[in-house]
Design a protein around this motif. Structure first.
Motif, PDB file in Angstrom:
ATOM      1  N   ASN A  58       0.810  -1.220   0.000  1.00  6.46           N
ATOM      2  CA  ASN A  58       0.000   0.000   0.000  1.00  6.46           C
ATOM      3  C   ASN A  58       0.843   1.270   0.000  1.00  6.46           C
ATOM      4  O   ASN A  58       0.317   2.364   0.189  1.00  6.46           O
ATOM      5  CB  ASN A  58      -1.015   0.000   1.156  1.00  6.46           C
ATOM      6  CG  ASN A  58      -0.363   0.116   2.514  1.00  6.46           C
ATOM      7  OD1 ASN A  58       0.848  -0.080   2.654  1.00  6.46           O
ATOM      8  ND2 ASN A  58      -1.150   0.425   3.534  1.00  6.46           N
ATOM      9  N   SER A  59       2.159   1.152  -0.270  1.00 10.73           N
ATOM     10  CA  SER A  59       2.935   2.373  -0.521  1.00 10.73           C
ATOM     11  C   SER A  59       2.814   2.803  -1.991  1.00 10.73           C
ATOM     12  O   SER A  59       3.419   3.795  -2.392  1.00 10.73           O
ATOM     13  CB  SER A  59       4.408   2.179  -0.142  1.00 10.73           C
ATOM     14  OG  SER A  59       4.997   1.146  -0.902  1.00 10.73           O
ATOM     15  N   ASN A  61       2.005   4.703  -5.093  1.00  6.51           N
ATOM     16  CA  ASN A  61       1.818   6.154  -5.046  1.00  6.51           C
ATOM     17  C   ASN A  61       1.953   6.766  -6.443  1.00  6.51           C
ATOM     18  O   ASN A  61       2.402   6.099  -7.382  1.00  6.51           O
ATOM     19  CB  ASN A  61       2.848   6.774  -4.082  1.00  6.51           C
ATOM     20  CG  ASN A  61       2.310   7.997  -3.378  1.00  6.51           C
ATOM     21  OD1 ASN A  61       1.417   8.678  -3.876  1.00  6.51           O
ATOM     22  ND2 ASN A  61       2.878   8.285  -2.206  1.00  6.51           N
ATOM     23  N   LYS A 334      -6.494   0.462  -0.598  1.00 13.09           N
ATOM     24  CA  LYS A 334      -5.969   1.826  -0.555  1.00 13.09           C
ATOM     25  C   LYS A 334      -7.023   2.716  -1.182  1.00 13.09           C
ATOM     26  O   LYS A 334      -7.624   2.333  -2.187  1.00 13.09           O
ATOM     27  CB  LYS A 334      -4.692   1.839  -1.391  1.00 13.09           C
ATOM     28  CG  LYS A 334      -3.865   3.080  -1.280  1.00 13.09           C
ATOM     29  CD  LYS A 334      -2.521   2.827  -1.943  1.00 13.09           C
ATOM     30  CE  LYS A 334      -1.681   4.064  -2.036  1.00 13.09           C
ATOM     31  NZ  LYS A 334      -1.788   5.035  -0.991  1.00 13.09           N
ATOM     32  N   GLN A 337      -6.150   7.859  -5.145  1.00  8.07           N
ATOM     33  CA  GLN A 337      -5.562   9.203  -5.151  1.00  8.07           C
ATOM     34  C   GLN A 337      -6.130   9.998  -6.311  1.00  8.07           C
ATOM     35  O   GLN A 337      -6.310  11.198  -6.212  1.00  8.07           O
ATOM     36  CB  GLN A 337      -4.051   9.095  -5.217  1.00  8.07           C
ATOM     37  CG  GLN A 337      -3.515   8.674  -3.860  1.00  8.07           C
ATOM     38  CD  GLN A 337      -2.055   8.364  -3.899  1.00  8.07           C
ATOM     39  OE1 GLN A 337      -1.647   7.353  -4.450  1.00  8.07           O
ATOM     40  NE2 GLN A 337      -1.253   9.225  -3.332  1.00  8.07           N
TER      41      GLN A 337
HETATM   42  C1  LIG Z   1       2.511   9.440  -1.438  1.00 12.79           C
HETATM   43  O1  LIG Z   1       3.279  10.527  -1.802  1.00 12.79           O
HETATM   44  C2  LIG Z   1       2.957  11.701  -1.078  1.00 12.79           C
HETATM   45  C3  LIG Z   1       3.738  12.868  -1.705  1.00 12.79           C
HETATM   46  O2  LIG Z   1       5.091  12.530  -1.815  1.00 12.79           O
HETATM   47  C4  LIG Z   1       3.298  11.490   0.385  1.00 12.79           C
HETATM   48  O3  LIG Z   1       2.941  12.639   1.136  1.00 12.79           O
HETATM   49  C5  LIG Z   1       2.491  10.294   0.891  1.00 12.79           C
HETATM   50  O4  LIG Z   1       2.849  10.013   2.221  1.00 12.79           O
HETATM   51  C6  LIG Z   1       2.737   9.087   0.020  1.00 12.79           C
HETATM   52  N1  LIG Z   1       1.848   8.017   0.432  1.00 12.79           N
HETATM   53  C7  LIG Z   1       2.281   6.790   0.720  1.00 12.79           C
HETATM   54  C8  LIG Z   1       1.248   5.817   1.072  1.00 12.79           C
HETATM   55  O5  LIG Z   1       3.470   6.488   0.695  1.00 12.79           O
END
Ligand SMILES: *[C@@H]1O[C@H](CO)[C@@H](O)[C@H](O)[C@H]1NC(C)=O
Ligand SMILES: *[C@@H]1O[C@H](CO)[C@@H](O)[C@H](O)[C@H]1NC(C)=O
Ligand SMILES: *[C@@H]1O[C@H](CO)[C@@H](O)[C@H](O)[C@H]1NC(C)=O
Ligand SMILES: *[C@@H]1O[C@H](CO)[C@@H](O)[C@H](O)[C@H]1NC(C)=O
Length: 364
Positions: A58-59, A61, A334, A337
């Motif tokens: 789930n990272s 992005n 997730k 976005q």
């Molecule tokens: C996704 O990227 C944003 C902007 O860099 C950051 O603030 C956020 O924490 C990230 N989310 C994850 C789930 O890593």
């Protein structure tokens, strides 16, 4: 030779006696999210041009810089069964375009029995394979480096070229609906294009990635040229890698199942026409492709691959890799976005929002 051994393993795979006798790790991942984000091809672009179905850590992005992201550290869960796997795996969504009025509806995915019976209650997801070639002997593979990513297939293809022989569609018989069909992937039963007739058991899409790496670059401008298929007409790994790409890597393969049965009206499939279109605007199917972003923790993938045939069987590597319950994988989702209604399983019941007249999910 490789396929002989792999096939043998596949046929045996559901038998307990198969433990310790296979050349691949195979496991299920449930849906993480469906959205228009693509950190490989369109980093930083929200929304990206077309919809994807994504599984894994789930990272995931909008931007995932190879040199700064650390999926195992930044993910708090994974939708894949092996918990050390925080990689992301994604492919384009498939839509039905009504021949009657031109509107689009996302084709629901369905679970694959090859998910080892653990993730059958969910709609989407995909099955991942990490394969080891066999050529007289079992060949070792070198697991990917942190930051590694690649693309298989070419979204711009609209005719048969033979460039990507390991990407195909199988028209499943009703009896194959649950298990997805047997035998070697992309064999004579499969087509590079979308099937030309209604499929009573739905459609299975197979994406086979290259098995050789240049040993240096974790990515390349086209996301393909740092990797190569082994020489020969099949995408499936032999033991040989070209001198330009000398490092043998685990060969990644996806299987994705689509429940097309609600679109089986024979009127939609006649005069050489079929009603399906990929979200990147491809109504031929030749542009099918898959995206891979490596994210295993430490040397877990290497440990799993090295234990194949010894401590690990194709469906069970639990003595070497940590595993979670299917319900915990399914619970790892997730929020989008790129926020928009991409349709859900409830679309099956014909809610108006499921039909898109504006074509917003389709930009090549
Ligand atoms: C996704 O990227 C944003 C902007 O860099 C950051 O603030 C956020 O924490 C990230 N989310 C994850 C789930 O890593
Ligand atoms: C378009 O056609 C499909 C069947 O092909 C139908 O289910 C849908 O309701 C129609 N939508 C509109 C807006 O007419
Ligand atoms: C290759 O590995 C499989 C298990 O993955 C094993 O059954 C087989 O005996 C091995 N073959 C050789 C030639 O080492
Ligand atoms: C697959 O099923 C077998 C038998 O139930 C089980 O031992 C194994 O842990 C499962 N493996 C995965 C990856 O779910």
């Amino acid at each position: 030779m490789f396929w002989k051994s792999l096939l043998f393993a596949a046929l045996l795979a559901h038998d307990v006696s198969a433990q310790g006798s296979s050349g691949f790790l195979r496991f299920g991942c449930s849906q993480l999210v469906v959205e228009r984000i693509d950190p490989l091809v369109n980093p930083g672009v929200n929304p990206s041009p077309h919809t994807h179905q994504i599984v894994g850590g789930n990272s995931f992005n909008v931007t995932m810089d190879p040199y700064t992201i650390d999926p195992p550290a930044q993910s708090t869960c994974t939708s894949c069964i092996y918990t050390e796997d925080k990689s992301n795996y994604w492919t384009a969504s498939v839509y039905f375009q009504s021949p009657e009025n031109g509107t689009f509806k996302r084709v629901p995915q369905m679970a694959n029995g090859r998910l080892n019976g653990t993730l059958l209650e969910q709609e989407g997801g995909l099955t991942v394979y990490y394969m080891r070639p066999f050529s007289g002997k079992n060949m070792t593979t070198t697991a990917f480096k942190p930051g590694f990513r690649m693309l298989a297939g070419d979204p711009t293809l609209r005719s048969k070229t033979g460039s990507y022989p390991g990407i195909c569609h199988r028209c499943l018989a009703a009896s194959e609906r649950t298990m997805g069909g047997n035998g070697a992937p992309c064999d004579s039963k499969d087509t590079a294009s979308f099937p030309s007739k209604p499929c009573l058991g739905g459609i299975r899409i197979t994406v086979i990635f290259p098995s050789c790496w240049d040993g240096k670059n974790v990515d390349s401008p086209d996301h393909r040229s740092h990797v190569a298929y082994s020489p020969g007409s099949s995408a499936l790994a032999g033991d040989k890698c070209p001198s330009t790409h000398p490092v043998r890597i685990p060969q990644v393969m996806y299987e994705i199942m689509f429940d097309t049965t609600q679109f089986n009206n024979p009127d939609y499939w006649k005069d050489g026409k079929q009603p399906l279109v990929y979200s990147f605007g491809d109504a031929t199917g030749y542009g099918a492709h898959g995206d891979y972003l490596f994210g295993w923790k430490d040397n877990a993938l290497q440990r799993g691959m090295d234990a194949l045939g010894n401590k690990c069987g194709s469906e069970d590597c639990t003595s070497v890799l940590k595993i979670q319950a299917g319900k915990d994988a399914i619970a790892c989702t997730k929020s989008q976005q790129a926020k928009e209604d991409v349709g859900t399983d409830t679309c099956t019941y014909g809610r108006p929002h499921c039909w898109n007249t504006a074509n917003i999910y389709f930009r090549a």
